[in-house]
Design a protein around this motif. Structure first.
Motif, PDB file in Angstrom:
ATOM      1  N   PHE A 126     -11.076  -3.662   1.659  1.00 31.02           N
ATOM      2  CA  PHE A 126     -12.275  -4.369   2.107  1.00 31.02           C
ATOM      3  C   PHE A 126     -11.797  -5.380   3.143  1.00 31.02           C
ATOM      4  O   PHE A 126     -10.834  -6.104   2.894  1.00 31.02           O
ATOM      5  CB  PHE A 126     -12.945  -5.071   0.924  1.00 31.02           C
ATOM      6  N   TYR A 127     -12.438  -5.429   4.317  1.00 30.99           N
ATOM      7  CA  TYR A 127     -11.976  -6.262   5.425  1.00 30.99           C
ATOM      8  C   TYR A 127     -12.982  -7.354   5.776  1.00 30.99           C
ATOM      9  O   TYR A 127     -14.184  -7.121   5.728  1.00 30.99           O
ATOM     10  CB  TYR A 127     -11.765  -5.406   6.673  1.00 30.99           C
ATOM     11  N   ILE A 128     -12.452  -8.507   6.209  1.00 29.75           N
ATOM     12  CA  ILE A 128     -13.258  -9.620   6.686  1.00 29.75           C
ATOM     13  C   ILE A 128     -12.667 -10.046   8.030  1.00 29.75           C
ATOM     14  O   ILE A 128     -11.481 -10.371   8.118  1.00 29.75           O
ATOM     15  CB  ILE A 128     -13.216 -10.814   5.711  1.00 29.75           C
ATOM     16  N   VAL A 129     -13.484 -10.071   9.069  1.00 29.64           N
ATOM     17  CA  VAL A 129     -13.014 -10.444  10.404  1.00 29.64           C
ATOM     18  C   VAL A 129     -12.913 -11.968  10.489  1.00 29.64           C
ATOM     19  O   VAL A 129     -13.870 -12.667  10.173  1.00 29.64           O
ATOM     20  CB  VAL A 129     -13.981  -9.938  11.498  1.00 29.64           C
ATOM     21  N   TYR A 130     -11.757 -12.473  10.916  1.00 26.63           N
ATOM     22  CA  TYR A 130     -11.636 -13.919  11.130  1.00 26.63           C
ATOM     23  C   TYR A 130     -11.272 -14.266  12.566  1.00 26.63           C
ATOM     24  O   TYR A 130     -11.328 -15.450  12.951  1.00 26.63           O
ATOM     25  CB  TYR A 130     -10.659 -14.565  10.141  1.00 26.63           C
ATOM     26  N   GLU A 131     -10.950 -13.267  13.372  1.00 24.84           N
ATOM     27  CA  GLU A 131     -10.630 -13.538  14.772  1.00 24.84           C
ATOM     28  C   GLU A 131     -10.823 -12.254  15.575  1.00 24.84           C
ATOM     29  O   GLU A 131     -10.417 -11.171  15.145  1.00 24.84           O
ATOM     30  CB  GLU A 131      -9.175 -13.991  14.884  1.00 24.84           C
ATOM     31  N   GLY A 132     -11.458 -12.366  16.732  1.00 25.11           N
ATOM     32  CA  GLY A 132     -11.622 -11.215  17.608  1.00 25.11           C
ATOM     33  C   GLY A 132     -12.927 -10.469  17.389  1.00 25.11           C
ATOM     34  O   GLY A 132     -13.787 -10.884  16.615  1.00 25.11           O
ATOM     35  N   GLU A 133     -13.055  -9.362  18.109  1.00 26.40           N
ATOM     36  CA  GLU A 133     -14.237  -8.511  18.026  1.00 26.40           C
ATOM     37  C   GLU A 133     -13.790  -7.077  17.795  1.00 26.40           C
ATOM     38  O   GLU A 133     -12.844  -6.605  18.428  1.00 26.40           O
ATOM     39  CB  GLU A 133     -15.038  -8.617  19.321  1.00 26.40           C
ATOM     40  N   LEU A 134     -14.472  -6.405  16.892  1.00 30.25           N
ATOM     41  CA  LEU A 134     -14.162  -5.011  16.587  1.00 30.25           C
ATOM     42  C   LEU A 134     -15.360  -4.149  16.933  1.00 30.25           C
ATOM     43  O   LEU A 134     -16.491  -4.617  16.927  1.00 30.25           O
ATOM     44  CB  LEU A 134     -13.840  -4.852  15.100  1.00 30.25           C
TER      45      LEU A 134
ATOM     46  N   VAL B  91     -16.354 -12.612  13.979  1.00 31.01           N
ATOM     47  CA  VAL B  91     -15.899 -13.520  12.928  1.00 31.01           C
ATOM     48  C   VAL B  91     -16.953 -13.660  11.829  1.00 31.01           C
ATOM     49  O   VAL B  91     -18.127 -13.909  12.106  1.00 31.01           O
ATOM     50  CB  VAL B  91     -15.551 -14.911  13.523  1.00 31.01           C
ATOM     51  N   GLY B  92     -16.521 -13.473  10.586  1.00 38.19           N
ATOM     52  CA  GLY B  92     -17.408 -13.595   9.426  1.00 38.19           C
ATOM     53  C   GLY B  92     -18.029 -12.278   8.994  1.00 38.19           C
ATOM     54  O   GLY B  92     -18.590 -12.191   7.907  1.00 38.19           O
ATOM     55  N   ASP B  93     -17.963 -11.244   9.834  1.00 33.06           N
ATOM     56  CA  ASP B  93     -18.486  -9.930   9.441  1.00 33.06           C
ATOM     57  C   ASP B  93     -17.470  -9.244   8.539  1.00 33.06           C
ATOM     58  O   ASP B  93     -16.288  -9.566   8.564  1.00 33.06           O
ATOM     59  CB  ASP B  93     -18.738  -9.052  10.670  1.00 33.06           C
ATOM     60  N   TRP B  94     -17.936  -8.282   7.755  1.00 35.08           N
ATOM     61  CA  TRP B  94     -17.054  -7.569   6.841  1.00 35.08           C
ATOM     62  C   TRP B  94     -17.376  -6.084   6.883  1.00 35.08           C
ATOM     63  O   TRP B  94     -18.449  -5.681   7.318  1.00 35.08           O
ATOM     64  CB  TRP B  94     -17.177  -8.112   5.429  1.00 35.08           C
ATOM     65  N   PHE B  95     -16.421  -5.290   6.421  1.00 30.82           N
ATOM     66  CA  PHE B  95     -16.619  -3.838   6.381  1.00 30.82           C
ATOM     67  C   PHE B  95     -15.652  -3.216   5.379  1.00 30.82           C
ATOM     68  O   PHE B  95     -14.693  -3.836   4.959  1.00 30.82           O
ATOM     69  CB  PHE B  95     -16.439  -3.208   7.773  1.00 30.82           C
ATOM     70  N   GLY B  96     -15.966  -1.985   5.003  1.00 26.47           N
ATOM     71  CA  GLY B  96     -15.132  -1.245   4.067  1.00 26.47           C
ATOM     72  C   GLY B  96     -15.717  -1.158   2.670  1.00 26.47           C
ATOM     73  O   GLY B  96     -15.289  -0.337   1.864  1.00 26.47           O
TER      74      GLY B  96
END
Length: 190
Positions: free
Chosen positions: A65-73, A139-144
């Motif tokens: 399970f992933y949480i974005v803390y930097e950058g854009e995916l 940042v703050g979005d999650w996925f998985g």
């Protein structure tokens, strides 16, 4: 030796404070106590990646399970060859529609309109031959979570780092399931 342990301890506390800062503002965790947030931080891993690094691949089983803390995916889906040749609307399987709508708020119930560069206003951006971009995460979005929770049977899209560099925190499947089955945490899917 004491000075070394003190420095390491301070670095660890700063790391957890940064993680907690990101988690605190995730909508599903807004009402969770700080002590519960800190218990999640202990289980998180930090992963720094560069542009074009693939974090998950469409069709693969889930492991994190992933949480974005930097950058854009960016999130992309494969488009069948027959659809690429014909143009028009790409039919998206119902399980994928549900995953996309549930976890990312995108309504693609009418399919995904493919477009050529000649069209002035494409509905969805064609990223690579055979792929269509279905969304961006910041940042703050999650996925998985879709596959880990059984909403989907396999990853519904490929997620790649779009920024020059970026970072994600991730929870391994076992830790994620422990967190999600705890009475202390709300459902990630609302």
């Amino acid at each position: 030796k004491k000075a070394y342990q003190s420095v390491i301890g301070k670095m660890q506390m700063e790391k957890y404070a940064k993680m907690a800062g990101v988690l605190r503002y995730m909508q599903p965790l807004e009402k969770v106590t700080m002590s519960r947030i800190q218990s999640i931080c202990v289980m998180l891993h930090d992963l720094k990646v560069g542009r074009s690094h693939v974090l998950i691949t469409e069709g693969e089983p889930a492991s994190n399970f992933y949480i974005v803390y930097e950058g854009e995916l960016k999130m992309v889906r494969k488009v069948p060859a027959s659809m690429r040749q014909q143009g028009g609307k790409a039919q998206v399987p119902a399980r994928v529609k549900n995953c996309i709508k549930t976890s990312h708020g995108l309504d693609i119930s009418q399919g995904v309109t493919l477009s050529s560069p000649a069209q002035s206003r494409p509905t969805m951006k064609v990223y690579l031959p055979g792929q269509v971009e279905v969304g961006r995460m910041r940042v703050g979005d999650w996925f998985g979570e879709e596959v880990l929770l059984g909403t989907c049977t396999a990853q519904p899209w490929t997620v790649t780092m779009e920024s020059q560099s970026g970072g994600v925190y991730f929870l391994e499947k076992q830790h994620f399931m422990n967190v999600m089955t705890s009475d202390a945490f709300p459902s990630m899917l609302g």
